[in-house]
Structures are given as structure tokens and as C-alpha cells.
Scaffold this motif. Structure first.
Motif, PDB file in Angstrom:
ATOM      1  N   ILE A  19       0.812  -1.218   0.000  1.00  0.00           N
ATOM      2  CA  ILE A  19       0.000   0.000   0.000  1.00  0.00           C
ATOM      3  C   ILE A  19       0.850   1.275   0.000  1.00  0.00           C
ATOM      4  O   ILE A  19       0.536   2.233  -0.698  1.00  0.00           O
ATOM      5  N   VAL A  20       1.933   1.283   0.766  1.00  0.00           N
ATOM      6  CA  VAL A  20       2.782   2.482   0.830  1.00  0.00           C
ATOM      7  C   VAL A  20       3.446   2.732  -0.521  1.00  0.00           C
ATOM      8  O   VAL A  20       3.468   3.870  -1.022  1.00  0.00           O
ATOM      9  N   GLU A  21       3.990   1.675  -1.108  1.00  0.00           N
ATOM     10  CA  GLU A  21       4.642   1.818  -2.416  1.00  0.00           C
ATOM     11  C   GLU A  21       3.645   2.260  -3.480  1.00  0.00           C
ATOM     12  O   GLU A  21       3.951   3.128  -4.309  1.00  0.00           O
ATOM     13  N   ALA A  22       2.441   1.699  -3.439  1.00  0.00           N
ATOM     14  CA  ALA A  22       1.422   2.056  -4.418  1.00  0.00           C
ATOM     15  C   ALA A  22       1.001   3.518  -4.272  1.00  0.00           C
ATOM     16  O   ALA A  22       0.826   4.227  -5.273  1.00  0.00           O
ATOM     17  N   PHE A  23       0.862   3.967  -3.025  1.00  0.00           N
ATOM     18  CA  PHE A  23       0.462   5.363  -2.788  1.00  0.00           C
ATOM     19  C   PHE A  23       1.534   6.327  -3.300  1.00  0.00           C
ATOM     20  O   PHE A  23       1.217   7.306  -3.989  1.00  0.00           O
ATOM     21  N   CYS A  24       2.775   6.051  -2.980  1.00  0.00           N
ATOM     22  CA  CYS A  24       3.871   6.926  -3.410  1.00  0.00           C
ATOM     23  C   CYS A  24       3.999   6.965  -4.936  1.00  0.00           C
ATOM     24  O   CYS A  24       4.198   8.028  -5.534  1.00  0.00           O
ATOM     25  N   LEU A  25       3.872   5.804  -5.562  1.00  0.00           N
ATOM     26  CA  LEU A  25       3.951   5.742  -7.020  1.00  0.00           C
ATOM     27  C   LEU A  25       2.779   6.467  -7.673  1.00  0.00           C
ATOM     28  O   LEU A  25       2.940   7.107  -8.722  1.00  0.00           O
ATOM     29  N   THR A  26       1.612   6.384  -7.053  1.00  0.00           N
ATOM     30  CA  THR A  26       0.438   7.090  -7.575  1.00  0.00           C
ATOM     31  C   THR A  26       0.679   8.599  -7.611  1.00  0.00           C
ATOM     32  O   THR A  26       0.458   9.259  -8.636  1.00  0.00           O
ATOM     33  N   ILE A  27       1.138   9.142  -6.489  1.00  0.00           N
ATOM     34  CA  ILE A  27       1.417  10.576  -6.415  1.00  0.00           C
ATOM     35  C   ILE A  27       2.507  10.961  -7.407  1.00  0.00           C
ATOM     36  O   ILE A  27       2.409  11.983  -8.103  1.00  0.00           O
ATOM     37  N   PHE A  32      -5.736  15.528  -5.404  1.00  0.00           N
ATOM     38  CA  PHE A  32      -6.745  15.281  -4.380  1.00  0.00           C
ATOM     39  C   PHE A  32      -7.654  14.138  -4.800  1.00  0.00           C
ATOM     40  O   PHE A  32      -8.053  13.303  -3.972  1.00  0.00           O
ATOM     41  N   PHE A  33      -7.985  14.099  -6.070  1.00  0.00           N
ATOM     42  CA  PHE A  33      -8.870  13.058  -6.571  1.00  0.00           C
ATOM     43  C   PHE A  33      -8.265  11.669  -6.391  1.00  0.00           C
ATOM     44  O   PHE A  33      -8.915  10.761  -5.851  1.00  0.00           O
ATOM     45  N   VAL A  34      -7.026  11.476  -6.834  1.00  0.00           N
ATOM     46  CA  VAL A  34      -6.427  10.136  -6.743  1.00  0.00           C
ATOM     47  C   VAL A  34      -6.177   9.738  -5.287  1.00  0.00           C
ATOM     48  O   VAL A  34      -6.304   8.560  -4.927  1.00  0.00           O
ATOM     49  N   VAL A  35      -5.842  10.703  -4.436  1.00  0.00           N
ATOM     50  CA  VAL A  35      -5.649  10.390  -3.010  1.00  0.00           C
ATOM     51  C   VAL A  35      -6.966   9.949  -2.381  1.00  0.00           C
ATOM     52  O   VAL A  35      -7.021   8.976  -1.612  1.00  0.00           O
ATOM     53  N   ALA A  36      -8.059  10.683  -2.705  1.00  0.00           N
ATOM     54  CA  ALA A  36      -9.370  10.328  -2.159  1.00  0.00           C
ATOM     55  C   ALA A  36      -9.817   8.947  -2.639  1.00  0.00           C
ATOM     56  O   ALA A  36     -10.292   8.121  -1.850  1.00  0.00           O
ATOM     57  N   ILE A  37      -9.658   8.684  -3.934  1.00  0.00           N
ATOM     58  CA  ILE A  37     -10.053   7.387  -4.484  1.00  0.00           C
ATOM     59  C   ILE A  37      -9.194   6.268  -3.889  1.00  0.00           C
ATOM     60  O   ILE A  37      -9.691   5.169  -3.584  1.00  0.00           O
ATOM     61  N   PHE A  38      -7.912   6.540  -3.714  1.00  0.00           N
ATOM     62  CA  PHE A  38      -7.011   5.547  -3.111  1.00  0.00           C
ATOM     63  C   PHE A  38      -7.515   5.150  -1.727  1.00  0.00           C
ATOM     64  O   PHE A  38      -7.578   3.972  -1.377  1.00  0.00           O
ATOM     65  N   GLY A  39      -7.862   6.154  -0.924  1.00  0.00           N
ATOM     66  CA  GLY A  39      -8.390   5.872   0.405  1.00  0.00           C
ATOM     67  C   GLY A  39      -9.705   5.109   0.350  1.00  0.00           C
ATOM     68  O   GLY A  39      -9.964   4.229   1.174  1.00  0.00           O
ATOM     69  N   PHE A  40     -10.533   5.442  -0.637  1.00  0.00           N
ATOM     70  CA  PHE A  40     -11.821   4.776  -0.783  1.00  0.00           C
ATOM     71  C   PHE A  40     -11.640   3.310  -1.162  1.00  0.00           C
ATOM     72  O   PHE A  40     -12.387   2.438  -0.707  1.00  0.00           O
ATOM     73  N   LEU A  99     -13.951   1.603  -9.861  1.00  0.00           N
ATOM     74  CA  LEU A  99     -13.284   2.839  -9.439  1.00  0.00           C
ATOM     75  C   LEU A  99     -11.900   3.001 -10.071  1.00  0.00           C
ATOM     76  O   LEU A  99     -11.509   4.118 -10.424  1.00  0.00           O
ATOM     77  N   VAL A 100     -11.181   1.915 -10.209  1.00  0.00           N
ATOM     78  CA  VAL A 100      -9.852   1.984 -10.827  1.00  0.00           C
ATOM     79  C   VAL A 100      -9.959   2.511 -12.247  1.00  0.00           C
ATOM     80  O   VAL A 100      -9.237   3.446 -12.640  1.00  0.00           O
ATOM     81  N   TRP A 101     -10.856   1.941 -13.030  1.00  0.00           N
ATOM     82  CA  TRP A 101     -10.977   2.349 -14.431  1.00  0.00           C
ATOM     83  C   TRP A 101     -11.657   3.711 -14.572  1.00  0.00           C
ATOM     84  O   TRP A 101     -11.312   4.484 -15.467  1.00  0.00           O
ATOM     85  N   LEU A 102     -12.594   4.008 -13.677  1.00  0.00           N
ATOM     86  CA  LEU A 102     -13.210   5.338 -13.689  1.00  0.00           C
ATOM     87  C   LEU A 102     -12.175   6.412 -13.385  1.00  0.00           C
ATOM     88  O   LEU A 102     -12.153   7.479 -14.015  1.00  0.00           O
TER      89      LEU A 102
END
Length: 266
Positions: free
Chosen positions: A33-41, A79-87, A100-103
């Protein structure tokens, strides 16, 4: 020059594709999860940085101007990707996670395409295009974000005031971005940004004590956000009409009635 434009055009499609890959791998390997979050940002930030990087005559001016543009244009998609990530973390349905991933990829694609058109296809670009798309993204982000924040209070026993401070910071930034993209300077809008953000926090606090689901509470906050940002912005732009006020009040009151009707008071 043509090669540079081609690379930027490729970035528009590459970033959403990488987002899907990162999130699909993460959903299959939840401990990453940490690696995925950092890579997303990193992916979204680099894409916007590259798209907003344009040559100007004076390099120092270009650097300062680019930094300002980058931060302002990146607020909505980040903000959008962070919110969706948390969701995605709190969702239990695998099917809805895939939706949600594809949306999210489609939303990011539309945002980056809009930025590309704004900077490199100016002749065919609508002046209010990014304002419209960012406002829609911000509204959706508020719904997802507040749902996640309420879940933190219930499932992880986070203190309400801590979550409220997080929401306050997010609201200030999103209200600021919405005002800026409409052409309003901070000196004109700072009081409205502060008041609107405090309204959101007060309502968030009150709704926390009602026995509704996360989604109903988040829906109320989203409607209030949508109403106050549009009323405030239109007032500052001097285009606020009585019909607009009636429309926003009707929608807000309708959602309030829905909340009261669905609340389980016993």
C-alpha cells in the motif's frame, strides 16, 4: 519541437495507464500500500509537471511561473487520486474496486487531455473548460474524501478534531484552486475561502453525531460544498443571479430532507 509535443501527447495516455497498472498490482498485493500510494502521487505529479512545462524567453521567469502553474493545476487531480485511493482501502467489493480503478483512469485521462489542449491547442480550447472539469473533480473528491474521513473515525477511532483539521486543510486548498481557476486573486477571495471552509467543518462535525451512513453524510457535505463554492465564486465574479440562488437552495434542502427521512433515530 514536434517530438516534444508528441511526448507530451503520449504522457496524456501513459499516466492513466500506469495508474491502472499500479492500482491493479496493489489490489493483488495489499501489503504494498505504501509503495502504491507513493507511485500514484509520483506518476500524476510528474505528468502534470511535464505538461505544464513550457519554454519562455527568460529562464528564471519560466521556472517561477511553471512552479505556480504546476501546483495550481495539480491540486484537483492529486486530491482526486488520493481520495479514491483511500476509498479503495475501505471498499470490500472487488467489483466496485475495479469500477473505481478504471473510472479514475478515465478522469485522469480527461484532465491531462484538457491540460494538453489548453497549452498546445489553444486555438480550439474553450476558455472555461478546465474550470468546469476541475470543479466536477473537486466535487467528486469531496464526496469520496468525506466518506473516507468518516470511516477513519468509526473504524480506526480517529479523534473527530484530527479528522476535521485534515478536512479543513483540504477544503482551503480546493476552494482556493476553484477561485484561482475562475480568475479570482487570493486578495479577493481569501475571506470567502475561509468562511466556506469553516462552514464545511462545522457541518462535518454536526453530521458526525447523526445516525446516517457514511454515504448520506458525505452526500450532504458534497451538496453544501457545491453550493457554497458556486455561490461564492459567482458573487465575486458579479454574475450571481436570483435563479442561481433558488436552484442551489432547492437542491440543498432536498438533500437535507433526504437525510432526515433516512436517518435511523431509534
Amino acid at each position: 519541437m514536434k517530438d516534444n509535443i508528441l511526448l507530451k501527447r503520449l504522457t496524456v495516455f501513459l499516466a492513466p495507464a500506469l495508474l491502472v497498472v499500479i492500482w491493479e498490482i496493489w489490489l493483488g498485493q495489499p501489503l504494498a500500500i505504501v509503495e502504491a500510494f507513493c507511485l500514484t502521487i509520483l506518476v500524476i505529479a510528474l505528468a502534470i509537471w511535464y505538461l505544464t512545462l513550457r519554454p519562455l524567453a527568460v529562464s528564471q521567469l519560466q521556472s517561477s511561473f511553471h512552479r505556480r502553474e504546476f501546483w495550481r493545476f495539480s491540486l484537483s487531480p492529486l486530491f482526486f487520486v488520493v481520495a479514491i485511493f483511500g476509498f479503495l482501502v475501505i471498499l470490500e467489493s472487488t467489483w466496485w474496486q475495479q469500477v473505481l480503478v478504471w473510472l479514475s483512469a478515465v478522469v485522469i485521462l480527461a484532465t491531462l487531455q484538457n491540460l494538453f489542449d489548453r497549452f498546445y491547442r489553444g486555438a480550439s480550447y474553450s476558455a472555461r473548460s478546465f474550470e468546469i472539469i476541475s470543479n466536477n473533480i473537486n466535487t467528486l473528491s469531496i464526496f469520496v474524501l468525506t466518506t473516507v474521513l468518516y470511516s477513519l473515525i468509526v473504524f480506526l477511532n480517529w479523534a473527530v478534531y484530527v479528522v476535521a483539521i485534515l478536512l479543513l486543510a483540504c477544503c482551503i486548498l480546493l476552494f482556493y484552486q476553484s477561485m484561482w481557476i475562475a480568475g479570482l486573486k487570493l486578495g479577493q477571495s481569501w475571506l470567502f475561502i475561509l468562511i466556506d471552509s469553516l462552514v464545511m467543518i462545522e457541518l462535518f462535525w454536526v453530521l458526525n453525531f447523526l445516525p446516517n451512513t457514511f454515504y448520506i453524510k458525505a452526500l450532504v457535505l458534497t451538496v453544501v460544498y457545491y453550493s457554497v463554492i458556486n455561490l461564492s465564486r459567482n458573487w465575486l465574479l458579479k454574475i450571481l443571479q436570483p435563479e442561481m440562488i433558488k436552484r442551489y437552495l432547492i437542491v440543498s434542502l432536498s438533500i437535507l430532507v433526504l437525510v432526515l427521512a433516512t436517518a435511523q433515530w431509534m
